[in-house]
Design a protein around this motif. Sequence first.
Motif, PDB file in Angstrom:
ATOM      1  N   ALA A 158     -19.541  13.166  22.014  1.00  0.00           N
ATOM      2  CA  ALA A 158     -18.997  12.609  23.259  1.00  0.00           C
ATOM      3  C   ALA A 158     -17.549  13.038  23.452  1.00  0.00           C
ATOM      4  CB  ALA A 158     -19.099  11.086  23.237  1.00  0.00           C
ATOM      5  N   MET A 159     -16.757  13.012  22.372  1.00  0.00           N
ATOM      6  CA  MET A 159     -15.364  13.429  22.484  1.00  0.00           C
ATOM      7  C   MET A 159     -15.254  14.928  22.711  1.00  0.00           C
ATOM      8  SD  MET A 159     -13.147  11.164  19.803  1.00  0.00           S
ATOM      9  CE  MET A 159     -12.733   9.453  20.212  1.00  0.00           C
ATOM     10  N   ALA A 160     -16.122  15.692  22.083  1.00  0.00           N
ATOM     11  CA  ALA A 160     -16.085  17.141  22.273  1.00  0.00           C
ATOM     12  C   ALA A 160     -16.380  17.514  23.718  1.00  0.00           C
ATOM     13  CB  ALA A 160     -17.087  17.819  21.336  1.00  0.00           C
ATOM     14  N   GLY A 161     -17.259  16.739  24.364  1.00  0.00           N
ATOM     15  CA  GLY A 161     -17.620  17.010  25.746  1.00  0.00           C
ATOM     16  C   GLY A 161     -16.831  16.210  26.763  1.00  0.00           C
ATOM     17  N   ASN A 162     -15.823  15.443  26.311  1.00  0.00           N
ATOM     18  CA  ASN A 162     -15.026  14.579  27.194  1.00  0.00           C
ATOM     19  C   ASN A 162     -15.915  13.691  28.066  1.00  0.00           C
ATOM     20  OD1 ASN A 162     -12.316  14.831  26.608  1.00  0.00           O
ATOM     21  ND2 ASN A 162     -12.021  16.630  27.879  1.00  0.00           N
ATOM     22  N   GLU A 163     -16.947  13.111  27.478  1.00  0.00           N
ATOM     23  CA  GLU A 163     -17.832  12.191  28.196  1.00  0.00           C
ATOM     24  C   GLU A 163     -17.165  10.817  28.212  1.00  0.00           C
ATOM     25  OE1 GLU A 163     -20.503  12.850  29.753  1.00  0.00           O
ATOM     26  OE2 GLU A 163     -21.253  14.761  28.988  1.00  0.00           O
ATOM     27  N   ILE A 164     -16.417  10.557  29.278  1.00  0.00           N
ATOM     28  CA  ILE A 164     -15.562   9.365  29.305  1.00  0.00           C
ATOM     29  C   ILE A 164     -16.361   8.084  29.141  1.00  0.00           C
ATOM     30  CG2 ILE A 164     -13.999   7.996  30.736  1.00  0.00           C
ATOM     31  CD1 ILE A 164     -12.857  10.528  31.841  1.00  0.00           C
ATOM     32  N   ILE A 165     -17.473   7.949  29.858  1.00  0.00           N
ATOM     33  CA  ILE A 165     -18.224   6.692  29.809  1.00  0.00           C
ATOM     34  C   ILE A 165     -18.781   6.454  28.410  1.00  0.00           C
ATOM     35  CG2 ILE A 165     -20.374   7.761  30.615  1.00  0.00           C
ATOM     36  CD1 ILE A 165     -19.084   4.177  31.326  1.00  0.00           C
ATOM     37  N   GLN A 166     -19.193   7.522  27.707  1.00  0.00           N
ATOM     38  CA  GLN A 166     -19.691   7.368  26.334  1.00  0.00           C
ATOM     39  C   GLN A 166     -18.552   6.986  25.394  1.00  0.00           C
ATOM     40  OE1 GLN A 166     -21.893  10.816  25.056  1.00  0.00           O
ATOM     41  NE2 GLN A 166     -23.447  10.590  26.642  1.00  0.00           N
ATOM     42  N   ILE A 167     -17.388   7.562  25.600  1.00  0.00           N
ATOM     43  CA  ILE A 167     -16.228   7.200  24.784  1.00  0.00           C
ATOM     44  C   ILE A 167     -15.862   5.741  25.018  1.00  0.00           C
ATOM     45  CG2 ILE A 167     -13.782   7.668  24.366  1.00  0.00           C
ATOM     46  CD1 ILE A 167     -14.335  10.574  25.240  1.00  0.00           C
ATOM     47  N   VAL A 168     -15.952   5.298  26.270  1.00  0.00           N
ATOM     48  CA  VAL A 168     -15.662   3.895  26.597  1.00  0.00           C
ATOM     49  C   VAL A 168     -16.629   2.968  25.867  1.00  0.00           C
ATOM     50  CG1 VAL A 168     -15.735   2.175  28.444  1.00  0.00           C
ATOM     51  CG2 VAL A 168     -14.562   4.345  28.810  1.00  0.00           C
ATOM     52  N   VAL A 169     -17.922   3.299  25.882  1.00  0.00           N
ATOM     53  CA  VAL A 169     -18.929   2.452  25.229  1.00  0.00           C
ATOM     54  C   VAL A 169     -18.630   2.327  23.735  1.00  0.00           C
ATOM     55  CG1 VAL A 169     -21.363   2.305  24.559  1.00  0.00           C
ATOM     56  CG2 VAL A 169     -20.754   2.862  26.918  1.00  0.00           C
ATOM     57  N   PHE A 170     -18.376   3.453  23.068  1.00  0.00           N
ATOM     58  CA  PHE A 170     -18.076   3.400  21.633  1.00  0.00           C
ATOM     59  C   PHE A 170     -16.784   2.641  21.374  1.00  0.00           C
ATOM     60  CE2 PHE A 170     -15.986   5.025  17.833  1.00  0.00           C
ATOM     61  CZ  PHE A 170     -16.982   4.853  16.890  1.00  0.00           C
ATOM     62  N   SER A 171     -15.768   2.869  22.219  1.00  0.00           N
ATOM     63  CA  SER A 171     -14.476   2.207  22.025  1.00  0.00           C
ATOM     64  C   SER A 171     -14.593   0.696  22.180  1.00  0.00           C
ATOM     65  CB  SER A 171     -13.448   2.758  23.022  1.00  0.00           C
ATOM     66  OG  SER A 171     -13.274   4.144  22.841  1.00  0.00           O
ATOM     67  N   ILE A 172     -15.441   0.257  23.096  1.00  0.00           N
ATOM     68  CA  ILE A 172     -15.672  -1.184  23.261  1.00  0.00           C
ATOM     69  C   ILE A 172     -16.277  -1.769  21.987  1.00  0.00           C
ATOM     70  CG2 ILE A 172     -17.040  -2.924  24.489  1.00  0.00           C
ATOM     71  CD1 ILE A 172     -16.680  -1.225  27.014  1.00  0.00           C
ATOM     72  N   PHE A 173     -17.284  -1.098  21.447  1.00  0.00           N
ATOM     73  CA  PHE A 173     -17.878  -1.554  20.184  1.00  0.00           C
ATOM     74  C   PHE A 173     -16.819  -1.598  19.083  1.00  0.00           C
ATOM     75  CE2 PHE A 173     -22.087  -0.557  22.001  1.00  0.00           C
ATOM     76  CZ  PHE A 173     -22.821  -1.643  21.529  1.00  0.00           C
ATOM     77  N   ALA A 174     -16.022  -0.519  19.002  1.00  0.00           N
ATOM     78  CA  ALA A 174     -15.010  -0.451  17.944  1.00  0.00           C
ATOM     79  C   ALA A 174     -13.959  -1.546  18.119  1.00  0.00           C
ATOM     80  CB  ALA A 174     -14.340   0.927  17.950  1.00  0.00           C
ATOM     81  N   GLY A 175     -13.498  -1.760  19.338  1.00  0.00           N
ATOM     82  CA  GLY A 175     -12.479  -2.780  19.582  1.00  0.00           C
ATOM     83  C   GLY A 175     -12.971  -4.178  19.277  1.00  0.00           C
ATOM     84  N   VAL A 176     -14.205  -4.472  19.717  1.00  0.00           N
ATOM     85  CA  VAL A 176     -14.782  -5.799  19.446  1.00  0.00           C
ATOM     86  C   VAL A 176     -14.978  -6.002  17.948  1.00  0.00           C
ATOM     87  CG1 VAL A 176     -16.824  -7.245  19.768  1.00  0.00           C
ATOM     88  CG2 VAL A 176     -15.880  -5.980  21.712  1.00  0.00           C
ATOM     89  N   ALA A 177     -15.446  -4.954  17.258  1.00  0.00           N
ATOM     90  CA  ALA A 177     -15.653  -5.056  15.808  1.00  0.00           C
ATOM     91  C   ALA A 177     -14.333  -5.283  15.072  1.00  0.00           C
ATOM     92  CB  ALA A 177     -16.331  -3.784  15.292  1.00  0.00           C
ATOM     93  N   LEU A 178     -13.278  -4.602  15.491  1.00  0.00           N
ATOM     94  CA  LEU A 178     -11.969  -4.803  14.862  1.00  0.00           C
ATOM     95  C   LEU A 178     -11.467  -6.219  15.085  1.00  0.00           C
ATOM     96  CD1 LEU A 178     -10.239  -1.413  15.755  1.00  0.00           C
ATOM     97  CD2 LEU A 178     -10.826  -2.222  13.460  1.00  0.00           C
TER      98      LEU A 178
END
Length: 441
Positions: A158-178
């Motif tokens: 997702a990061m290699a392809g700059n897929e913003i919405i996919q990066i957002v989804v993963f970041s939400i999971f990561a932020g909530v988990a932290l």
Amino acid sequence: MAKRLTLYIMIGLILGLVVGWGLNLAIADGTPEATARLKEIASWFSIVTTIFLRLIKMIIAPLVFSTLVVGIAHMGDTAALGRIGARTMGWFITASLISLSLGLILFHGIEFVIDLIAPGQGFGFKLPPPEATAGVDQAAFNLTNFVTHIVPSSIVDAMAGNEIIQIVVFSIFAGVALTAIGERGAPIVKGAEALAAMMLQITDYVMRVAPFAVFAAIAGTITVNGLGIIVTLGLFVGSFYIGLAVLWMALFGAAFAFIGPRAGTLLRYIREPILLAFSTASSEAAYPRTLEALDRFGVPPKIASFVLPLGYSFNLDGSMMYMTFATLFIARVYGIDLSIGTQIVMLLILMVTSKGIAGVPRASLVVIAAVMGQFGIPEAGLLLILPVDQFLDMGRSGTNVVGNAVATAVVAKWEGQLDDPEPAEIEPPHAPSKGFSHHQA
């Protein structure tokens, strides 16, 4: 520095216009050899533009990830995240409907004026044959692909392809988990803060290339097409920009209703990102600067870093208005009469399909091509607007920045977290992350 950079971008834009026009006048004579020569010169200009846009793409993925993770971690609870998310999507859906509807209404207004001036003559274009193809992939959008595409199979991919919405989804999971693991996640949060500060500093370096990229982008486009193409399709281009002006008034009117007189000053804070998006015809190019401008305007980074990336996938107001306007324009020139009911159905389909356009080159054309086929409108009609699509893309890219900036400011106000602004003309020298940490304190 922000004020100087805006001035340099304006100078680059004007010089690009003059140089491109001069080259076109000097070389263009209608022969294939001259056309090939102009395209070769434009390809030289495109080197600078391409390098700049690649530098911007280099920044986007780590910047979205780091700022969003830090923002969610500082929210402190998932209830606040859910509330902000619901308010954000509510605004996006409403803004989408307004943008699409304005495109429909304004087109019919222009159509009415044309019929008064020249009854029965329409727009007077020589039409390409209906069987002609514009070479646009119509299969890129369907509901199944869009829904499944939201979830990344690999964050690295997702990061290699700059897929913003996919990066957002993963970041939400990561932020909530932290947030859930508390102190054990503190080192990662601290590392993400450092990453965000580093990426914003890199942004400061990259933006120094912006005036040259703007010059090259404008010069290359005008070199090949000249100014004559704008005159030829002047009615369509002019009508669309009138529509964008109305949309801007609607957006800032809505902002005034929610954040009061400060809505009038928001434009001063985001004028540089707007100009950058307009001159490069890329909303993505303006993302880092928009984030910084909203920070100076008083939007907390934890809100801006959440709302803005979502806006790049779900709230491209200029693009959505363009899709309605262009689709109805093509139907009109081919003499296809669409009932009001059919137009409303088309509007709703555009609203759904437009939500997947982030990261797809010339995505608006792809959506238009896909929707036209469902209503019997020849794809060949795209050939009419392709010559001026670059100029139209400039307007819709700038409008996308306005729509997302307004949405972010309004959500911050709803949350009761719209802080006092910093001076609009002041940018911390060599420390663009200062505002980021200031609002978190």
